[in-house]
Motif scaffolding. Structure first.
Motif, PDB file in Angstrom:
ATOM      1  N   VAL A   1       0.833  -1.198   0.000  1.00 53.87           N
ATOM      2  CA  VAL A   1       0.000   0.000   0.000  1.00 53.87           C
ATOM      3  C   VAL A   1       0.870   1.251   0.000  1.00 53.87           C
ATOM      4  N   TYR A   2       1.934   1.247   0.804  1.00 53.64           N
ATOM      5  CA  TYR A   2       2.750   2.451   0.963  1.00 53.64           C
ATOM      6  C   TYR A   2       3.673   2.675  -0.227  1.00 53.64           C
ATOM      7  N   THR A   3       4.429   1.658  -0.623  1.00 56.50           N
ATOM      8  CA  THR A   3       5.445   1.862  -1.662  1.00 56.50           C
ATOM      9  C   THR A   3       4.845   1.958  -3.066  1.00 56.50           C
ATOM     10  N   ALA A   4       3.668   1.370  -3.283  1.00 58.12           N
ATOM     11  CA  ALA A   4       3.061   1.437  -4.616  1.00 58.12           C
ATOM     12  C   ALA A   4       2.414   2.786  -4.888  1.00 58.12           C
ATOM     13  N   ALA A   5       2.214   3.582  -3.831  1.00 63.69           N
ATOM     14  CA  ALA A   5       1.611   4.910  -4.032  1.00 63.69           C
ATOM     15  C   ALA A   5       2.669   5.890  -4.537  1.00 63.69           C
ATOM     16  N   PRO A   6       2.330   6.841  -5.385  1.00 65.16           N
ATOM     17  CA  PRO A   6       3.286   7.860  -5.825  1.00 65.16           C
ATOM     18  C   PRO A   6       3.827   8.650  -4.629  1.00 65.16           C
ATOM     19  N   SER A   7       5.058   9.157  -4.762  1.00 62.70           N
ATOM     20  CA  SER A   7       5.691   9.875  -3.650  1.00 62.70           C
ATOM     21  C   SER A   7       4.882  11.090  -3.234  1.00 62.70           C
ATOM     22  N   SER A   8       4.237  11.735  -4.189  1.00 59.95           N
ATOM     23  CA  SER A   8       3.427  12.911  -3.838  1.00 59.95           C
ATOM     24  C   SER A   8       2.267  12.522  -2.929  1.00 59.95           C
ATOM     25  N   GLN A   9       1.667  11.372  -3.196  1.00 66.02           N
ATOM     26  CA  GLN A   9       0.565  10.922  -2.343  1.00 66.02           C
ATOM     27  C   GLN A   9       1.073  10.512  -0.961  1.00 66.02           C
ATOM     28  N   ARG A  10       2.263   9.923  -0.898  1.00 67.62           N
ATOM     29  CA  ARG A  10       2.813   9.561   0.406  1.00 67.62           C
ATOM     30  C   ARG A  10       3.092  10.812   1.241  1.00 67.62           C
ATOM     31  N   ARG A  11       3.686  11.836   0.610  1.00 73.01           N
ATOM     32  CA  ARG A  11       3.963  13.074   1.337  1.00 73.01           C
ATOM     33  C   ARG A  11       2.663  13.738   1.801  1.00 73.01           C
ATOM     34  N   ALA A  12       1.652  13.709   0.954  1.00 74.03           N
ATOM     35  CA  ALA A  12       0.361  14.293   1.343  1.00 74.03           C
ATOM     36  C   ALA A  12      -0.243  13.542   2.528  1.00 74.03           C
ATOM     37  N   ALA A  13      -0.101  12.230   2.547  1.00 76.42           N
ATOM     38  CA  ALA A  13      -0.623  11.443   3.666  1.00 76.42           C
ATOM     39  C   ALA A  13       0.093  11.811   4.958  1.00 76.42           C
ATOM     40  N   HIS A  14       1.430  11.947   4.909  1.00 85.48           N
ATOM     41  CA  HIS A  14       2.172  12.328   6.109  1.00 85.48           C
ATOM     42  C   HIS A  14       1.805  13.736   6.571  1.00 85.48           C
ATOM     43  N   ALA A  15       1.580  14.637   5.637  1.00 85.14           N
ATOM     44  CA  ALA A  15       1.169  15.989   6.017  1.00 85.14           C
ATOM     45  C   ALA A  15      -0.177  15.972   6.727  1.00 85.14           C
ATOM     46  N   LEU A  16      -1.105  15.182   6.235  1.00 88.45           N
ATOM     47  CA  LEU A  16      -2.406  15.056   6.894  1.00 88.45           C
ATOM     48  C   LEU A  16      -2.257  14.479   8.299  1.00 88.45           C
ATOM     49  N   LEU A  17      -1.418  13.469   8.437  1.00 86.95           N
ATOM     50  CA  LEU A  17      -1.207  12.860   9.753  1.00 86.95           C
ATOM     51  C   LEU A  17      -0.567  13.852  10.716  1.00 86.95           C
ATOM     52  N   ALA A  18       0.423  14.626  10.209  1.00 85.04           N
ATOM     53  CA  ALA A  18       1.061  15.621  11.070  1.00 85.04           C
ATOM     54  C   ALA A  18       0.058  16.646  11.572  1.00 85.04           C
ATOM     55  N   SER A  19      -0.859  17.052  10.695  1.00 84.50           N
ATOM     56  CA  SER A  19      -1.861  18.058  11.093  1.00 84.50           C
ATOM     57  C   SER A  19      -2.860  17.494  12.092  1.00 84.50           C
ATOM     58  N   ALA A  20      -3.006  16.175  12.121  1.00 87.20           N
ATOM     59  CA  ALA A  20      -3.985  15.545  13.016  1.00 87.20           C
ATOM     60  C   ALA A  20      -3.393  15.160  14.360  1.00 87.20           C
TER      61      ALA A  20
END
Length: 936
Positions: A334-353
């Protein structure tokens, strides 16, 4: 690339398939359901089973494509039968107009009914031959066909022997259409089977360190392992070029697991990415924080139903507090198959939460994973938040520091942070991650302290997984660079260097590591630590004196080390106290110190230290004669060492297990463990493990009546001069050599060895030695009454120490001596005592040797009564009962979910313990026990 053409490992699974074939021989039907996650090889085993079937025809329908219509699966099966016979296939509208059949099919599906499967097959396959039906991915069949197949599997036709072998994905294994069938579940391949697969895939051209990386990354999944081997170039496989990072790319993982993820809605896949990203900072954690993931999902606009399809497909489990993927490979997909931009966006969302005040490190780490370039302020924040004493795990600290290094431009600071990240990864048991982080450091203009720390971590890892000579040099270099600026780290480096020299059996190098560092000019030396428990001066002085050959002078400082350990809670100091106890000959104290160290290590989750403590504890228990307990701890230590990537510790555990097996006389286990120990120990310079393994093999030779082989093994290890065994172990093995030399006619050489053993015994470092010395002197004594008195002295001395096995060996040798002196009555008494002792300590072959001596005296040991079944372990009793019922070893293995080799091993022990020679005798004995009600 070579193409593997065989099944790797899978002993139990192959036994189950063979048992299905065996049931078809007497014209009985049967079925088996192969269940596994993607990539574990259920399709390969199904194909192998069809290729190996020799009793009759095999039907293998082609896979269904697209959305199946009713009865498409059954039509595919009949098409396979028709093609095999060259007849016309069933019509495309098969099933629409057929009359008669099981009424429940019509009720369940509302479709026209069909006859049972045997009747359908009669027109295509002759009835006189057994038939094997192999259906792969049966969960992809249409429901009516699956129901018809399941009905035939559950109710075999007595007129037609049909074997039905089906494979199904794990998440569909509880489908009601195939419920109630015997199931074989696949797990990951073990390291041995995975290594064999890699060897065939790469033609054997594979660097050991690369192999270790591939085994770790693939997690025993043969499909992932195959994709990895095919992705790498020959230079990368051979270790001549660096491996790509990440080693398993998203494409390779998607090829195996994408089929389960692709059908999911977009919102669900986005939710899974958030869960995988939340898990990324600490892969060892038990899932992701569910509250955090749900807050991030709401911030992303995902509705509350987004995770439902993933839970329904059994991709994740949500227990309220944690969201856990059903497998780490699935999470990585799930993690590595996603584009890097989507992974960074996911981490940004988690950081904000995340509440940045309460969970600062986690907040900063997700911000760092969302960053696209260097950020000195963010890197400094990560370092501050991961400082010792903060409430976080070692792997989170490692992830934070490694990410801080990536955000850092200054080279010496970057190197220091990578080194610290590697050290935390090492302490958490992630040796391979630590090694990768160290490989990213660069030699430059960094201060000596930074390079010293790097060499300390590198040497500590090599001590546990690599040539110990390299570890010794790296650790001494670290100590030189760390002195005087970091005296505590320099001391740690010297103590680890001493451990490396000890493992290598080099007393001169041990003394050099234990020596005080040379006086340093230019700056005063720092004051020693104030906590007396952290002062290793007594330990160093005591070991130096003992290695110089003055055990009496070594006793006071070493005894002070033991005194301080009584209420200590530092596992490293406790482990060193255990070493001090062994040098003093206080074996019970060594067991206590190491047991306390193990308790502390377990409570703190010290994954890197626990395997080494277990090795020390198992060795101390072995010295105490507690073989069963030593074996249990060594098995646990072996598993922990493999998890932590510590092959040197694994070699020591294998050597201990070989010695335990030489008591229990499992010749196959002795050979396997000794071979595994030597395979690692010789290239890594682990002389202690080699000596222990050879001692175990020699003791097994003695038990089997092969004294010449035993003497040949032990002679080079026990004789004085270069090339001998480990200085702290060779004398422990010397009594075995004396016995082997005497029995093989080399009495003169045995006498020389006895005198050397006497000098060592006088030092008082082994409580068993006085009794063994008397026994050895009895063996080399002239043929007069001197030996009689010496054997009696040996038995008197055995009473002062624990050790049933060594006492039983003395009684056996004494009984042999008495019998040869024509004193059968006295011999019988000694031999009977030896027999009871061997049975008590679980040494069946030594007991059988004793029974043979008893028979030679004219005494026939009483047959084992029915109540004697109580001597069997629960597993042995289950096997004995199944064999008594007429089951073959393969059938017993299938019913108990073990391998046929395990059944054979237990059965040999059952025969030895009960004194029976055949399955018929065993059947009679078990039958009598059951009738008389003697067996509890």
């Amino acid at each position: 690339m070579a193409s593997p053409c065989r099944i790797y490992g899978r002993t139990a699974e192959l036994a189950a398939v063979a048992a299905l074939s065996d049931r078809l021989r007497p014209r009985q039907g049967g079925a088996l359901l192969l269940v596994a996650e993607p990539g574990l090889g259920r399709s390969a085993l199904l194909a192998w089973a069809g290729d190996e079937f020799r009793l009759g025809p095999v039907l293998r329908p082609r896979p269904l494509t697209g959305e199946p219509r009713p009865y498409d699966g059954m039509r595919a099966l009949l098409c396979a039968a028709a093609e095999r016979r060259g007849s016309a296939p069933p019509p495309a509208a098969f099933g629409a107009v057929r009359p008669a059949g099981p009424p429940e099919l019509h009720r369940l599906t509302g479709l026209p009914e069909l006859p049972e499967l045997p009747e359908l097959l009669r027109q295509y396959v002759p009835e006189e031959e057994p038939l094997l039906v192999c259906v792969d991915d049966v969960h992809l069949w249409d429901a009516p066909s699956r129901a018809l197949l399941g009905s035939a599997a559950r109710r075999p036709d007595p007129a037609r022997p049909i074997g039905i072998l089906l494979s199904v994905a794990e998440h569909r294994s509880d489908d009601p259409d195939i419920a109630g069938l015997p199931v074989v579940r696949f797990g990951p391949l073990d390291d041995c089977a995975a290594t064999a697969l890699l060897r065939d895939l790469t033609g054997g051209v594979l660097d050991p360190s690369v192999r270790s990386e591939l085994l770790s990354e693939a997690e025993g999944n043969p499909a992932v392992l195959t994709a990895l081997a095919q992705r790498l170039t020959p230079d990368q496989l051979g270790g001549h070029r660096p491996l790509p990072r990440p080693l398993v790319d998203g494409g390779s993982l998607w090829a195996t697991f994408g089929g389960r993820l692709a059908p999911l809605p977009s919102a669900t896949r986005q939710f899974l990415l958030l869960a995988a990203a939340a898990h990324e900072p600490d892969p060892d954690a038990a899932g992701a924080d569910a509250a955090l993931v749900l807050r991030a999902a709401r911030a992303a606009g995902l509705g509350p139903a987004a995770p439902d399809p993933a839970e329904a497909a059994r991709l994740v489990h949500h227990d309220g507090d944690r969201i856990t993927f059903t497998g780490s490979l699935l999470r990585r997909t799930v993690y590595t198959a996603a584009p890097s931009s989507q992974r960074r966006a996911a981490h940004a969302l988690l950081a904000s939460a995340i509440d940045a005040d309460r969970h600062r490190l986690r907040h900063l780490l997700h911000l760092a994973l969302a960053a696209q370039g260097p950020d000195a302020a963010l890197a400094a924040g990560l370092v501050a938040a991961s400082a010792p004493g903060t409430p976080t795990s070692g792997m989170e600290r490692s992830a934070a520091l490694s990410r801080a290094a990536e955000l850092t431009n200054q080279e010496d600071v970057r190197t220091a942070r990578l080194t610290a990240a590697a050290d935390y990864a090492r302490l958490a048991g992630h040796t391979r991650r630590a090694r990768r982080l160290l490989a990213a450091t660069r030699e430059g203009a960094s201060p000596d302290t930074v390079h010293g720390r790097t060499e300390l971590v590198r040497g500590s890892m090599a001590l546990r997984d690599g040539p110990v000579g390299d570890a010794y040099q790296a650790l001494l270099m670290a100590a030189e660079r760390l002195d005087p600026s970091d005296a505590e780290a320099a001391l740690e480096a010297r103590m680890e260097a001493m451990d490396a020299a000890w493992a290598a059996g080099d007393p001169v190098a041990c003394l050099a590591a234990l020596a005080e560092p040379p006086a340093l000019t230019g700056a005063p030396r720092p004051s020693p630590p104030q906590d007396p428990r952290r002062d290793y001066s007594d330990y160093r002085a005591g070991l130096r004196t003992a290695l110089d050959g003055h055990p009496a002078e070594a006793a006071p400082p070493l005894r002070r080390v033991l005194d301080r350990a009584r209420d200590d809670d530092d596992p490293v100091r406790l482990m060193r106290a255990g070493v001090a106890a062994l040098v003093l000959g206080d074996i019970p104290a060594a067991c206590r110190a190491n047991a306390r160290a193990l308790a502390v290590s377990r409570s703190r989750g010290l994954a890197s230290l626990t395997p080494r403590i277990l090795e020390h504890l198992a060795y101390a228990e072995l010295r105490a004669g507690q073989h069963a307990r030593a074996g249990s701890h060594a098995q646990e230590g072996l598993r922990a060492a493999h998890r932590a990537g510590q092959r040197n510790i694994a070699a020591g555990q294998h050597a201990i297990l070989a010695l335990v097996a030489s008591v229990e006389d499992d010749a196959a286990a002795v050979a396997a463990h000794a071979g595994a120990a030597v395979e690692i120990a010789r290239p890594h310079g682990l002389l202690q493990a080699v000596t222990l393994a050879e001692w175990a093999s020699a003791r097994a030779d003695l038990c089997r009546g092969r004294p010449f082989e035993a003497a040949a093994r032990l002679g080079p290890l026990t004789r004085p001069g270069p090339g001998r065994g480990h200085f702290a172990v060779r004398m422990l093995a010397l009594p075995c050599f004396v016995e082997a030399a005497v029995r093989s006619g080399a009495s003169a050489e045995a006498r020389v060895a006895v005198e050397e053993f006497a000098r060592w015994t006088a030092q008082g470092v082994d409580p068993q030695a006085p009794a063994q010395l008397a026994r050895c002197r009895a063996l080399v004594a002239p043929p007069d009454d001197t030996a009689d008195a010496l054997f009696a002295l040996a038995l008197t001395r055995h009473q002062a120490v624990h050790g049933d096995f060594e006492r039983a060996r003395t009684q056996l040798l004494y009984g042999k001596w008495l019998r040869r002196r024509r004193r059968p009555a006295e011999a019988k008494n000694r031999l009977r005592d030896a027999l009871v002792a061997f049975e008590h300590c679980g040494a069946p072959a030594w007991a059988e040797q004793t029974r043979g001596e008893l028979r030679a005296t004219g005494d026939t040991p009483a047959p084992v009564p029915a109540g004697g079944l109580a001597v069997l372990t629960p597993q042995q009793l289950r096997i004995a009962r199944r064999v008594a019922e007429g089951a073959t070893n393969r059938e017993v293995a299938l019913s108990l979910s073990v391998s046929p080799r395990t059944v054979d091993h237990h059965l040999r022990n059952v025969f030895a313990l009960l004194g029976v020679r055949s399955r018929t005798e065993l059947s009679r004995l078990v039958d009598r026990a059951e009738r008389d009600g003697a067996q509890p």
